[in-house]
Scaffold this motif. Structure first.
Motif, PDB file in Angstrom:
ATOM      1  N   VAL A   5     -39.868 -32.948  -2.839  1.00 47.37           N
ATOM      2  CA  VAL A   5     -40.195 -32.248  -3.918  1.00 47.37           C
ATOM      3  C   VAL A   5     -39.723 -30.901  -3.860  1.00 47.37           C
ATOM      4  O   VAL A   5     -39.764 -30.038  -2.961  1.00 47.37           O
ATOM      5  CB  VAL A   5     -41.874 -32.018  -3.477  1.00 47.37           C
ATOM      6  CG1 VAL A   5     -41.749 -31.054  -5.113  1.00 47.37           C
ATOM      7  CG2 VAL A   5     -42.636 -33.159  -3.820  1.00 47.37           C
ATOM      8  N   GLU A   6     -38.459 -30.862  -4.820  1.00 52.22           N
ATOM      9  CA  GLU A   6     -37.447 -30.043  -5.389  1.00 52.22           C
ATOM     10  C   GLU A   6     -38.166 -28.879  -6.380  1.00 52.22           C
ATOM     11  O   GLU A   6     -39.834 -29.326  -7.280  1.00 52.22           O
ATOM     12  CB  GLU A   6     -36.461 -29.539  -5.663  1.00 52.22           C
ATOM     13  CG  GLU A   6     -35.431 -30.401  -4.825  1.00 52.22           C
ATOM     14  CD  GLU A   6     -35.854 -32.193  -5.743  1.00 52.22           C
ATOM     15  OE1 GLU A   6     -34.921 -33.461  -5.334  1.00 52.22           O
ATOM     16  OE2 GLU A   6     -36.596 -33.090  -6.710  1.00 52.22           O
ATOM     17  N   SER A   7     -38.262 -27.118  -6.124  1.00 52.96           N
ATOM     18  CA  SER A   7     -38.695 -25.750  -6.888  1.00 52.96           C
ATOM     19  C   SER A   7     -37.879 -25.489  -6.859  1.00 52.96           C
ATOM     20  O   SER A   7     -37.201 -24.671  -6.032  1.00 52.96           O
ATOM     21  CB  SER A   7     -40.174 -25.720  -6.376  1.00 52.96           C
ATOM     22  OG  SER A   7     -40.687 -25.647  -4.980  1.00 52.96           O
ATOM     23  N   LEU A  18     -31.228 -17.685  -8.138  1.00 52.41           N
ATOM     24  CA  LEU A  18     -32.996 -18.678  -7.995  1.00 52.41           C
ATOM     25  C   LEU A  18     -32.903 -18.819  -6.529  1.00 52.41           C
ATOM     26  O   LEU A  18     -31.456 -18.440  -6.169  1.00 52.41           O
ATOM     27  CB  LEU A  18     -31.991 -19.739  -9.559  1.00 52.41           C
ATOM     28  CG  LEU A  18     -32.306 -19.620 -10.464  1.00 52.41           C
ATOM     29  CD1 LEU A  18     -31.947 -20.504 -11.254  1.00 52.41           C
ATOM     30  CD2 LEU A  18     -34.204 -19.233 -10.922  1.00 52.41           C
ATOM     31  N   ARG A  19     -33.755 -18.849  -6.212  1.00 53.83           N
ATOM     32  CA  ARG A  19     -33.867 -19.641  -5.198  1.00 53.83           C
ATOM     33  C   ARG A  19     -34.587 -20.953  -4.838  1.00 53.83           C
ATOM     34  O   ARG A  19     -35.417 -21.309  -5.205  1.00 53.83           O
ATOM     35  CB  ARG A  19     -34.685 -18.733  -3.184  1.00 53.83           C
ATOM     36  CG  ARG A  19     -34.735 -19.595  -2.581  1.00 53.83           C
ATOM     37  CD  ARG A  19     -35.890 -18.941  -1.051  1.00 53.83           C
ATOM     38  NE  ARG A  19     -36.707 -19.293  -1.508  1.00 53.83           N
ATOM     39  CZ  ARG A  19     -37.630 -18.826  -0.468  1.00 53.83           C
ATOM     40  NH1 ARG A  19     -36.920 -18.090   0.805  1.00 53.83           N
ATOM     41  NH2 ARG A  19     -38.977 -18.421  -0.155  1.00 53.83           N
ATOM     42  N   LEU A  20     -33.525 -22.100  -4.797  1.00 57.67           N
ATOM     43  CA  LEU A  20     -34.229 -23.868  -4.377  1.00 57.67           C
ATOM     44  C   LEU A  20     -35.139 -23.603  -3.693  1.00 57.67           C
ATOM     45  O   LEU A  20     -35.010 -23.328  -2.768  1.00 57.67           O
ATOM     46  CB  LEU A  20     -33.701 -24.879  -5.127  1.00 57.67           C
ATOM     47  CG  LEU A  20     -32.502 -24.646  -6.358  1.00 57.67           C
ATOM     48  CD1 LEU A  20     -31.488 -25.479  -6.244  1.00 57.67           C
ATOM     49  CD2 LEU A  20     -32.900 -24.370  -7.082  1.00 57.67           C
ATOM     50  N   SER A  21     -36.873 -24.212  -3.305  1.00 55.96           N
ATOM     51  CA  SER A  21     -37.051 -24.880  -1.766  1.00 55.96           C
ATOM     52  C   SER A  21     -36.814 -26.708  -2.027  1.00 55.96           C
ATOM     53  O   SER A  21     -37.254 -27.094  -3.478  1.00 55.96           O
ATOM     54  CB  SER A  21     -38.601 -24.282  -2.229  1.00 55.96           C
ATOM     55  OG  SER A  21     -38.105 -23.183  -1.694  1.00 55.96           O
ATOM     56  N   CYS A  22     -37.043 -27.290  -0.806  1.00 57.85           N
ATOM     57  CA  CYS A  22     -36.730 -28.672  -0.635  1.00 57.85           C
ATOM     58  C   CYS A  22     -37.897 -29.191  -0.084  1.00 57.85           C
ATOM     59  O   CYS A  22     -38.210 -28.519   1.306  1.00 57.85           O
ATOM     60  CB  CYS A  22     -35.951 -29.087  -0.545  1.00 57.85           C
ATOM     61  SG  CYS A  22     -35.855 -31.071  -0.412  1.00 57.85           S
TER      62      CYS A  22
END
Length: 129
Positions: A5-7, A18-22
Motif C-alpha cells: 500500500v502506497e501513501s 514529498l515522501r512516499l511510503s510503501c
C-alpha cells in the motif's frame, strides 16, 4: 494476503518535497527487493528507484539522481521514497513493487518492471504551480 500500500502522494509546487511510503502486509519485506515506478497516461511504466533486500544497494533513473532517495525500514516493513526539488515532469502515478530476491542484480534489471511480481495500487503525485 500479500499486499503493498502506497501513501504520501499529493499536489505540490515545483521545488517542493514529498515522501512516499510503501507498507507491506501479509509478508515481511526482509527478503524482498523493492522498486518504485511511475506512469503517466499513454506512456510506459518507468523505473524510478530500487533498493535491495538489505538496503545496502540502491539505484536511480538518471532524471531523479540527486533529488530522490530510497530507503527502507524492515522493522516497520516499509520502504520510502523521499522526493525533493520536484519538477512538473515528475507528475505521475507512483507504484511500489516487490520481488523476493536477495541477490544483487544489474541496474537495468533492478529498474525493470518485468522483474517484480507484487504491486501496490499507486499514489498520485502532481507537481504544479
Amino acid at each position: 494476503q500479500l499486499q503493498l500500500v502506497e501513501s504520501g502522494g499529493g499536489l505540490v509546487q515545483p521545488g517542493g518535497s514529498l515522501r512516499l511510503s510503501c507498507a507491506a502486509s501479509g509478508f515481511t519485506l526482509d527478503y524482498y527487493r523493492i522498486g518504485w515506478f511511475r506512469q503517466v497516461p499513454g506512456k510506459e511504466r518507468e523505473g524510478v528507484s530500487c533498493i535491495n533486500s538489505s538496503g545496502g544497494s540502491t539505484n536511480y533513473v538518471d532524471s531523479v539522481k540527486g533529488r530522490f532517495t530510497i530507503s527502507r525500514d524492515n522493522a516497520k516493513n516499509t520502504v520510502y521514497l523521499q522526493m525533493n526539488n520536484l519538477k512538473p515532469e515528475d507528475t505521475a502515478i507512483y507504484y511500489c513493487a516487490a520481488v523476493r530476491r536477495r541477490m544483487e542484480v544489474a541496474r537495468h534489471v533492478c529498474l525493470s518492471a518485468v522483474g517484480y511480481n507484487y504491486w501496490g495500487q499507486g499514489t498520485q503525485v502532481t507537481v504544479s504551480s
